[in-house]
Design an enzyme around this catalytic site. Structure first.
Site, mmCIF file in Angstrom:
data_model
loop_
_atom_site.group_PDB
_atom_site.id
_atom_site.type_symbol
_atom_site.label_atom_id
_atom_site.label_comp_id
_atom_site.label_asym_id
_atom_site.label_seq_id
_atom_site.Cartn_x
_atom_site.Cartn_y
_atom_site.Cartn_z
ATOM 1 N N CYS A 183 -7.594 -1.076 14.648
ATOM 2 C CA CYS A 183 -7.986 -1.470 13.292
ATOM 3 C C CYS A 183 -6.702 -1.931 12.608
ATOM 4 O O CYS A 183 -5.621 -1.465 12.936
ATOM 5 C CB CYS A 183 -8.554 -0.245 12.574
ATOM 6 N N ARG B 223 0.846 -1.201 0.000
ATOM 7 C CA ARG B 223 0.000 0.000 0.000
ATOM 8 C C ARG B 223 0.885 1.256 0.000
ATOM 9 O O ARG B 223 0.605 2.221 0.694
ATOM 10 C CB ARG B 223 -0.945 0.007 1.202
ATOM 11 N N TRP C 221 -7.134 3.687 15.600
ATOM 12 C CA TRP C 221 -5.680 3.439 15.447
ATOM 13 C C TRP C 221 -5.515 2.315 14.436
ATOM 14 O O TRP C 221 -5.747 1.160 14.749
ATOM 15 C CB TRP C 221 -5.093 3.058 16.805
ATOM 16 N N ASP C 222 -5.096 2.684 13.235
ATOM 17 C CA ASP C 222 -5.054 1.724 12.124
ATOM 18 C C ASP C 222 -3.637 1.187 11.897
ATOM 19 O O ASP C 222 -2.649 1.755 12.368
ATOM 20 C CB ASP C 222 -5.568 2.435 10.858
ATOM 21 N N MET C 223 -3.534 0.102 11.159
ATOM 22 C CA MET C 223 -2.238 -0.492 10.789
ATOM 23 C C MET C 223 -2.511 -1.283 9.519
ATOM 24 O O MET C 223 -3.181 -2.297 9.559
ATOM 25 C CB MET C 223 -1.773 -1.413 11.920
ATOM 26 N N ASN C 224 -2.000 -0.770 8.387
ATOM 27 C CA ASN C 224 -2.498 -1.264 7.107
ATOM 28 C C ASN C 224 -1.574 -2.155 6.300
ATOM 29 O O ASN C 224 -1.804 -2.346 5.108
ATOM 30 C CB ASN C 224 -2.940 -0.086 6.240
ATOM 31 N N ASP D 74 -12.993 -4.652 6.894
ATOM 32 C CA ASP D 74 -13.280 -3.633 5.885
ATOM 33 C C ASP D 74 -14.485 -4.025 5.048
ATOM 34 O O ASP D 74 -14.942 -3.255 4.211
ATOM 35 C CB ASP D 74 -12.059 -3.423 4.974
HETATM 36 C C1 GLA Z 1 -8.022 0.697 6.432
HETATM 37 C C2 GLA Z 1 -9.199 0.682 7.370
HETATM 38 C C3 GLA Z 1 -10.347 1.433 6.760
HETATM 39 C C4 GLA Z 1 -9.921 2.847 6.465
HETATM 40 C C5 GLA Z 1 -8.703 2.848 5.573
HETATM 41 C C6 GLA Z 1 -8.145 4.241 5.402
HETATM 42 O O1 GLA Z 1 -8.272 -0.043 5.300
HETATM 43 O O2 GLA Z 1 -9.558 -0.629 7.687
HETATM 44 O O3 GLA Z 1 -11.460 1.418 7.618
HETATM 45 O O4 GLA Z 1 -9.662 3.517 7.665
HETATM 46 O O5 GLA Z 1 -7.675 2.033 6.108
HETATM 47 O O6 GLA Z 1 -7.028 4.253 4.607
#
Ligand code: GLA
Length: 723
Positions: A521, A438, A472-475, A543
């Protein structure tokens, strides 16, 4: 009541509460052997003891009687047991031999917290600390066992202490092991993918190795740190189930090894692949905590035990037992394409229909118009937010709403000022090309300077935005492991050091904002684990916001996690992940299976739908306590067919919410009665919506008959109150 006893004669430790016993015995030269785990027994008599008599101390000899045949509590590699053990060490001379024998024990009220790791609290619990020692090297292992009185759970962890004069390297350090005498179980695990997290799978055990694990640096969307063994005949509602779940957010392994004699060894802990940890003399290592759950009431009973553990001992802080604000999140409404005016119009519309909290998702910082820049630069994008976060937050608060913010603190975009200033702050392997995912790299949380930067910059943004909620996300997951700060012989410590660093920064940020509601998240539900739940009481479940897909995801997620932990939102149709169209009432009924919110552009909805949403919000507020914290019963599995149903019942059994969803409509279809559970058979219940009345006995023995569905993806919901 809990008790832990030690019988000097039989040398048995017996951990028990009113329903469950766990018994271990020091035998065979003072090795802790596993004797029993299951329904409570009052005491241990000869029959149970005789299981291990061929190997009593008088007859035991390590040369002649391999530990390979015995059920053990802490098997190690490099000894007489040739099955996979909990622990592997490497001494300075390169050998791995270890002979851990009883040294001492201690029985405590309550439960010690683990150093540097999240762990369950110990109100009403008792703990056994059992120390084993390898005389040759001086290494000891302190096994901790906690038994709870309000949940049929035993928490286990191990602390490995290098009491010798030489360094020792751990190559495998699992949290718990249970040896079962038989292997006639079915193994239940959770596995999936992005947008299809935690699908339940069941398979019979066979001789050899089986289980689930990850090497991605996260507990992951692909699987979950949990396994359950179903005894023959065990189902959702009855029979014996033995389960393990791990309080950890990084790479893990959960396995069952069935040996030559049909014994099953179940283990869980940190993933040994790509792991090692060197202990200098005097240093110690603590494993994450594992929770062993026994249920005599099938998978449903298991889940209610885990849910009690979560609510009473895992989640903490102001929001842990509170009703949660109904939120609207702008992600699926605008993605990166927003400005202040757009956000405010969405917030005004949300306020009008009774939504409490406005959440600004990704894209508010740096120059982030797509997912390819600015992570790490936590400065307001004044093009989109001319009054900054502070100004936006002030305007949202002026509407009478709470304000929430998305952050992804662990990441760094190559296109960021942070990366230009500190190219070595990310995880990377020397001069090799850094593989992005990403368009981003992962910050090296083993470094103190990186942790300081994250805490300072994130806290500043949260303060500036005067936030009430944080996502607080981690992608992305981690590949090409390497840290610029670790010596060559310590590079394999990075995976665990990353997670320790994560727990440290999260704890510091959460402590700094005690009134803020935190939701974790990870690209959806990629770190949906008990470790993070100790720090943040809810997590974005997936998601995938499609109602029918969410039925499946939430149904199996509830094996371990209660609805209060599962972020669930009503989104637009056609759904952005599946293209499916399902009615608003169904999307709402399914989102009520978690912490409720919206994730769509409300300003584009027709007036009738907004009215419907206002009514739904009143309904959620009226039912939320039962929905989030009630006793949870799964009634019909979406993995088995065309329907899905579940219900929650208040502790006094006077209120319940029942949800039933049908996927595809069929012509000429006669719905079958849905038997409810957990109600009081002596009480009559009325549905608040329709006024229909049933007896609790009637609902549990005959059931209620849902309407024959007209159209696909329809839902029926009952809000029952005792008359
Ligand atoms: C992730 C989260 C989503 C959103 C996107 C934003 O995919 O799970 O809910 O916040 O990032 O980039």
């Amino acid at each position: 009541m809990t008790a832990i006893t030690f019988d000097v004669q039989t040398r048995c430790f017996h951990l028990l509460n009113d329903r469950v016993s766990y018994i271990l015995r020091l035998g065979a030269g003072a090795y802790p052997l596993h004797l029993y785990w299951g329904r409570r027994v009052r005491a241990v008599h000869d029959d149970l003891l005789s299981r291990l008599t061929p190997y009593t101390d008088e007859t035991f000899s390590l040369h002649e009687t391999p530990l390979d045949l015995l059920p053990q509590e802490c098997p190690v590699m490099g000894g007489a047991d040739l099955r996979e053990g909990m622990l592997t060490v490497r001494h300075t001379d390169g050998t791995d031999a270890l002979d851990l024998r009883y040294e001492r024990h201690e029985i405590l009220e309550g439960k010690p917290q683990l150093a540097g790791l999240p762990s369950a609290r110990g109100e009403g619990a008792r703990t056994l600390l059992l120390t084993l020692r390898d005389a040759e090297s001086g290494l000891s292992v302190e096994l901790a066992y906690t038994i709870y009185d309000d949940a049929d759970i035993i928490a286990r962890s191990a602390r490995i202490i290098n009491g010798g004069a030489q360094a020792v390297t751990l190559e495998r350090a699992l949290s718990a092991c249970v040896d079962f005498e038989k292997a006639d179980f079915s193994l239940v695990t959770l596995s999936g993918a992005w947008a299809r997290e935690r699908q339940a799978s069941v398979r019979p055990l066979v001789q050899g190795d089986q289980g689930v694990s990850t090497t991605r640096g996260a507990s992951s969307v692909q699987t979950n740190p949990f396994l359950a063994l179903l005894a023959p005949g065990a189902t959702e509602t009855q029979g014996e189930v033995y389960a393990m779940a791990l309080c950890y957010s990084g790479s893990f392994a959960a396995s069952v090894q069935v040996d030559q004699h049909g014994m099953a060894r179940a283990q869980i802990g940190i993933q040994p692949v790509n792991f090692s940890w060197t202990l200098a003399p005097g240093e110690s290592f603590t494993t994450p905590e594992a929770y062993l759950c026994f249920s005599a009431e099938g998978l449903g009973g298991m889940s209610r035990q885990f849910h009690t553990l979560v609510h009473s001992h895992i989640t903490t802080g102001r929001w842990a037992r509170s009703e949660r604000p109904l939120l609207v999140n702008n992600w699926e409404a605008t993605y990166f394409g927003f400005d202040e005016e757009k956000l405010l119009s969405l917030a005004r519309c949300a306020k009008d229909v009774g939504i409490d909290l406005f959440v600004l998702d990704d894209g508010w910082f740096g120059h982030r118009d797509a997912d390819n820049s600015s992570l790490g630069d936590w400065v307001d994008d004044m093009r989109k937010l001319p009054h900054g976060l502070a100004g936006l937050s002030e305007r949202i608060h002026a509407l009478g709403m709470k304000f929430g913010l998305w952050v992804e603190p662990e990441m760094i975009s190559p296109d960021s000022d942070l990366y230009r200033a500190h190219p070595d702050w990310c995880i990377h392997a020397g001069n090799r090309t850094r593989i992005e995912s990403r368009h981003q790299l992962v910050l090296d949380l083993s470094r103190e300077d990186v942790r300081e930067y994250i805490v300072t910059s994130i806290c500043a943004a949260l303060r500036r935005g005067n936030v009430d909620y944080v996502k607080w996300d981690m992608n992305r997951n981690i590949n090409m492991w390497g840290s610029a700060c670790l010596s060559a012989d310590r590079q394999k410590e990075l995976g665990h050091r990353y997670i320790l660093g994560l727990y440290e920064i999260m704890s510091r940020v959460v402590r700094e904002f005690p009134d803020v509601l935190f939701e974790s998240c990870a690209g959806g539900g990629g770190r949906f684990d008990l470790g993070l739940m100790c720090l943040m009481p809810q997590a974005w479940c997936s998601d995938d916001t499609d109602a029918w897909m969410r039925c499946r995801i939430q149904y199996a997620t509830s094996y371990v996690f209660p609805p209060s932990t599962m972020g669930a939102h009503v989104s637009a149709v056609p759904n952005h992940q599946t293209g499916r169209i399902s009615p608003l009432a169904t999307r709402a009924a399914v989102a009520m299976g978690g912490t409720y919110g919206y994730e769509l552009d409300l300003t584009r909805l027709p007036a009738e739908e907004l009215e419907q949403i206002a009514a739904l919000n009143r309904r959620v507020h009226a039912m939320q306590r039962v929905l989030l914290y009630g006793d949870f019963y799964r009634l019909r599995s979406p993995f088995a067919g065309n329907e899905c149903a579940w219900m929650s019942v208040s502790p006094d059994r006077r209120e319940a919410v029942v949800t039933h969803v049908t996927a595809l409509a069929q012509p000429n279809f006669k719905p079958s009665p849905l038997r409810l559970a957990g109600l009081d058979p002596e009480l009559d219940y009325r549905d608040e919506e329709t006024g229909r009345v049933w007896g609790g006995d009637e609902l549990m023995n005959y059931g209620f008959v849902p309407n024959a569905p007209w159209g696909d993806y329809t839902a029926t919901q009952l809000h029952l109150k005792a008359l």
